[in-house]
Each structure stands twice: as C-alpha cells, then as structure tokens.
Design an enzyme around this catalytic site. Sequence first.
Site, PDB file in Angstrom:
ATOM      1  N   CYS A  73       0.897  -1.175   0.000  1.00 54.65           N
ATOM      2  CA  CYS A  73       0.000   0.000   0.000  1.00 54.65           C
ATOM      3  C   CYS A  73       0.923   1.209   0.000  1.00 54.65           C
ATOM      4  CB  CYS A  73      -0.870  -0.013   1.249  1.00 54.65           C
ATOM      5  SG  CYS A  73      -2.009  -1.397   1.275  1.00 54.65           S
ATOM      6  N   ASP A 130       2.477  -1.344   4.935  1.00 50.24           N
ATOM      7  CA  ASP A 130       2.186  -0.118   5.702  1.00 50.24           C
ATOM      8  C   ASP A 130       0.702   0.169   5.450  1.00 50.24           C
ATOM      9  OD1 ASP A 130       2.864   2.236   7.184  1.00 50.24           O
ATOM     10  OD2 ASP A 130       2.882   3.371   5.318  1.00 50.24           O
ATOM     11  N   GLY A 163       4.047   7.166  -1.289  1.00 53.73           N
ATOM     12  CA  GLY A 163       5.360   6.660  -1.667  1.00 53.73           C
ATOM     13  C   GLY A 163       6.473   6.860  -0.640  1.00 53.73           C
ATOM     14  N   ASP A 180      -0.787   0.234  -5.129  1.00 57.84           N
ATOM     15  CA  ASP A 180      -1.826   0.970  -4.391  1.00 57.84           C
ATOM     16  C   ASP A 180      -3.127   0.834  -5.168  1.00 57.84           C
ATOM     17  OD1 ASP A 180      -1.573   3.108  -1.916  1.00 57.84           O
ATOM     18  OD2 ASP A 180      -3.342   3.502  -3.157  1.00 57.84           O
ATOM     19  N   CYS A 213       0.022   3.907  11.076  1.00 60.10           N
ATOM     20  CA  CYS A 213       0.195   5.208  11.739  1.00 60.10           C
ATOM     21  C   CYS A 213      -0.892   5.371  12.793  1.00 60.10           C
ATOM     22  CB  CYS A 213       0.203   6.354  10.739  1.00 60.10           C
ATOM     23  SG  CYS A 213      -1.304   6.506   9.784  1.00 60.10           S
TER      24      CYS A 213
HETATM   25  C1  LIG Z   1      -1.062   4.356   5.220  1.00 55.67           C
HETATM   26  S1  LIG Z   1      -1.301   4.754   3.552  1.00 55.67           S
HETATM   27  C2  LIG Z   1       0.238   4.250   2.881  1.00 55.67           C
HETATM   28  C3  LIG Z   1       1.338   5.238   3.072  1.00 55.67           C
HETATM   29  C4  LIG Z   1       2.572   4.868   2.294  1.00 55.67           C
HETATM   30  N1  LIG Z   1       3.037   3.538   2.612  1.00 55.67           N
HETATM   31  C5  LIG Z   1       3.684   5.855   2.507  1.00 55.67           C
HETATM   32  O1  LIG Z   1       4.580   5.604   3.302  1.00 55.67           O
HETATM   33  O2  LIG Z   1       3.644   6.909   1.868  1.00 55.67           O
HETATM   34  C6  LIG Z   1      -2.355   3.503   3.042  1.00 55.67           C
HETATM   35  C7  LIG Z   1      -2.538   3.388   1.550  1.00 55.67           C
HETATM   36  O3  LIG Z   1      -3.307   2.210   1.328  1.00 55.67           O
HETATM   37  C8  LIG Z   1      -3.995   2.390   0.131  1.00 55.67           C
HETATM   38  N2  LIG Z   1      -5.040   1.347   0.048  1.00 55.67           N
HETATM   39  C9  LIG Z   1      -6.246   1.310   0.654  1.00 55.67           C
HETATM   40  N3  LIG Z   1      -6.906   0.191   0.309  1.00 55.67           N
HETATM   41  C10 LIG Z   1      -6.084  -0.511  -0.519  1.00 55.67           C
HETATM   42  C11 LIG Z   1      -6.205  -1.740  -1.199  1.00 55.67           C
HETATM   43  N4  LIG Z   1      -7.303  -2.498  -1.096  1.00 55.67           N
HETATM   44  N5  LIG Z   1      -5.172  -2.144  -1.962  1.00 55.67           N
HETATM   45  C12 LIG Z   1      -4.060  -1.396  -2.095  1.00 55.67           C
HETATM   46  N6  LIG Z   1      -3.899  -0.209  -1.467  1.00 55.67           N
HETATM   47  C13 LIG Z   1      -4.894   0.216  -0.696  1.00 55.67           C
HETATM   48  C14 LIG Z   1      -4.491   3.812   0.211  1.00 55.67           C
HETATM   49  O4  LIG Z   1      -4.797   4.297  -1.075  1.00 55.67           O
HETATM   50  C15 LIG Z   1      -3.297   4.500   0.879  1.00 55.67           C
HETATM   51  O5  LIG Z   1      -2.499   5.091  -0.101  1.00 55.67           O
END
Ligand SMILES: C[S@@+](CC[C@H](N)C(=O)[O-])C[C@H]1O[C@@H](n2cnc3c(N)ncnc32)[C@H](O)[C@@H]1O
Length: 452
Positions: free
Chosen positions: A261, A331, A265, A285, A384
């Site tokens: 996820c 994450d 980035g 993502d 987080c």
């Molecule tokens: C906590 S954020 C990730 C932050 C990222 N790892 C960073 O350090 O910048 C969670 C991410 O999960 C994505 N997300 C939510 N549901 C998802 C899914 N079913 N499959 C893939 N990504 C997903 C969201 O779009 C979001 O960008």
Amino acid sequence: MTEVSARSVALDCLMAVTEEGQFSHTVLNSAREKYAWMAPEDRAFFGRLVHGSLERLIQLDWALDHCSSVKTKKMKPVIRNILRLSVYQLLFLDRVPAHAVTNEAVRLTEKRGLRGLKGFVNAVLRRIAQERESLLAALSGHAELGLRRACPAWIAARLEGQYGSALAEQILTAFLAPRGLSVHVNRTALEKDGVQFPEKGREKLWKRSACCPDIYSTEAAEGAAALSYIESGVVFVQDLSSALAVMAAAPAAGERVIDLCAAPGGKSLAAADLMRGAGEIRSFDISERKLALVRENAARCGFAGIIHPELWDAEALKPELVGEADLVIADLPCSGLGVLGGKPDIKLRLKEESIAELAALQRRFLKNAVAYVKPGGRLLFSTCTITEEENQENRRWLLAEYPELGPVDLRDRLAALKGIPGADTLAEGWMQLLPGALPCDGFFFSVFQKAR
Ligand SMILES: C[S@@+](CC[C@H](N)C(=O)[O-])C[C@H]1O[C@@H](n2cnc3c(N)ncnc32)[C@H](O)[C@@H]1O
C-alpha cells in the site's frame, strides 16, 4: 485587506471539510494551488485558521454553546463555521485583535448573504472575547480529558483505557503542539551529485534527529526553507516514525521489495534510498490518483528506475509474486489515530466501530503480504495508529497464524532508540511510537523473518 480574503478562503475550506466530509489536507492543498497568487503570509494564515479550527473544533463548539442562545448544532452551517474560525482566533491566536476578528466575521456574514444574522454573530463573539480568560481556564482544567485536550470523548476514553491517564494526556497534548517540517535526506542523490544538505550558512535552520541520521526537521513557518530542496529531490517529506520503520526493515541494495500500500510513496522512497537506488521496488496501491504521486515523488528523487508504481488491490493475490520478495512492506490503511497532530479532521470523522473493521481489513492484506515473502525474507507490518487492536493484536495474530514467521531483534538496527520509552520491545521485533516520547507521529512497526 488581503487578510479578509484569507478568512473567506478558510471559511470555504472549513465548510468543505465539516459539511461535505472532504479531507483537510486535500482541501488545503487545492486552496494553496488555487490561491498561489496570495501573499505567502496570507496563505499561511488561512492554513493556520483551517488546521487550528479543526484541531480545536470540539473546544470551539463548547465555547459557542456556552455563550450563544442558539446551540452550534442548530446554527446555519455557514454561520457555525464563521463563528468557529472567529472563536479559534479569539481563544488561540494572539496576533489578531478581538475587534478585528469580530468585524471581519460580521463582514463575512454579510458577504455570504446573511445580513440579518450580523447582530447575532457580533453579540456572540463580543461575549466570547469578554469571557476569554475564564473560558480558557475552564477548558484547560476541565474534568473530561476529551474537552481538556480537544478530542472526542470516545477516543480519550480509549486512550485512557489502553495507556492510563498520564500517558493519554501526554499523547493528546503532543498532538496540539506546533509542528515543524520533517524531511528525509536523499543520500543517493547527495552522493551522486555531490550536493550538500543543509547548504553552507543554512545549517542553523535544520535540526538532525538524534534517532535517525537521515531525518532533519525545521521550525521554519510552512517549511519555506525546505521548498527548493524538496523540488530538486535532495530531500523528501517524511516523519521520523516512517523513517525508523523502514530502517527497522533494513532494505539492502539489489533486493526485491514489494510495497503493498505504497501511496504517496514515503516508505518506497526511504527504501530506495537505503538501497542506494539498486534493486526493484514494486509499489502497489488501489488509488490511481495517489499512484500518480508515487510516480512524481520517485521521478523527483531520481528513483524512477527502481520504484515501479502499479495499480493493485492488496486484497487480491498476485500469484506470480508468491515467495518472490526479499522484503514486503505492509504499511496498511488504519484508523490514523497516531497522526491527529497533522490531520486533525480524523478525530471528527473516525467512528469507533471502524477500528475493528480496519483491524480485520489489515488481516486480509497481511495474508497476501506473508505469501509474497520468500523463505528467509522479511515482512514489515506498520500503521500510523496507536490502537492495540490494529497493532499488537494483529502482530500476535501474524505470529500465531504463520508459524513460519519469527520476530527480528531490532535493537542493533535502531540502537539510537535505546532508553526511549517503549523501546524495550525492539528485542521482540516491534515498537509502538507515541507522540510526546519522541518528536514524531504515533506509529507502530513490527518486523518478521520467514523461516528458510
Ligand atoms: C497508510 S497509507 C500508505 C502510506 C505509504 N506507505 C507511505 O509511506 O507513503 C495507506 C494506503 O493504502 C492504500 N489502500 C487502501 N486500500 C487498498 C487496497 N485495497 N489495496 C491497495 N492499497 C490500498 C491507500 O490508497 C493509501 O495510499
């Protein structure tokens, strides 16, 4: 004169967040772009007004309900939000005189076509200005932690239950403290281009983290000092907590990494830097819009060759990647209770029942994350947030469900954390970072290794 427009922009942003349910960071980013012509101090001012009003919303509504004959819930939305912006300035900002705040609120009321309510707005604000000191004293000494620290009662009760009263107070107090800007230095770019960071003569603007040599922070308003560094890819915005999580996973040059996820980035960038640009990072993502940010960030930092963004639902397994990754970064989406300082609208939006739903969603993602790890490879599971259900319980679930996973002793990798409250669990491969104990967000990370 321009300050009037800044308040009007702040009102539009606050309406979008509180009445339409939009996200504050998205709304503010668009407003900053749309009003790029405004003086930097006016843009900073509307940003401060929106952030502060959302952060203190519970206290603002309490003060309004105390001083107004019409309760906030019954007010017209535009009046409610004009009053919130104004009460925030009266109670929590010293720079604007009370009469100016009231006059501007009355003018804004007229401009929004509610001439008949000018007297009401004027009377409520005058009373709040008069009672400022007693209102602030009542709030800071209030028996309920939630009201004392501007947080919904259910979140305060949950934190008190999990961490005890003193620590819950510390966490919620830390969320309200002013935040500087934290950046991760792009060592790969510095080494390649022979650039120096911070530049000669500007060292005093930056403070290097004692816990992570790649993280610097600055108090400078709106991070103006960092803008050119960010644009040129010499640094990228990152909280200390995220940098520590990636350091714990120890990505190495030449490895194959899957970031499940990934958007926008941050972890992919930190991993690419620790790998000095050598290897492969598949950055998945579900949001195409957010993947564009991963692409942009990777290109700006010179990591387009190693970071490969791809639209993929983490809940679906990619069979060709099973057993292929040296490192999987999971994450995961979470309740976000660790980042209330930067994203105050989470505390207005989040429902208590979502915590259990998110913990269950994480388990579905983790199932696939484990499958991608090759024998001898590592899994980083991070969030987080600061709830037991999403963090420690899911870590225990992983160990129970997948006997092939074992915890990684993180004490050497994060030696600088020795003695920090909460660091005693690093030997067991995890840590719950709490705001107030370190200058960072609330964050959880745990690292596992798969048996060979
Ligand atoms: C906590 S954020 C990730 C932050 C990222 N790892 C960073 O350090 O910048 C969670 C991410 O999960 C994505 N997300 C939510 N549901 C998802 C899914 N079913 N499959 C893939 N990504 C997903 C969201 O779009 C979001 O960008």
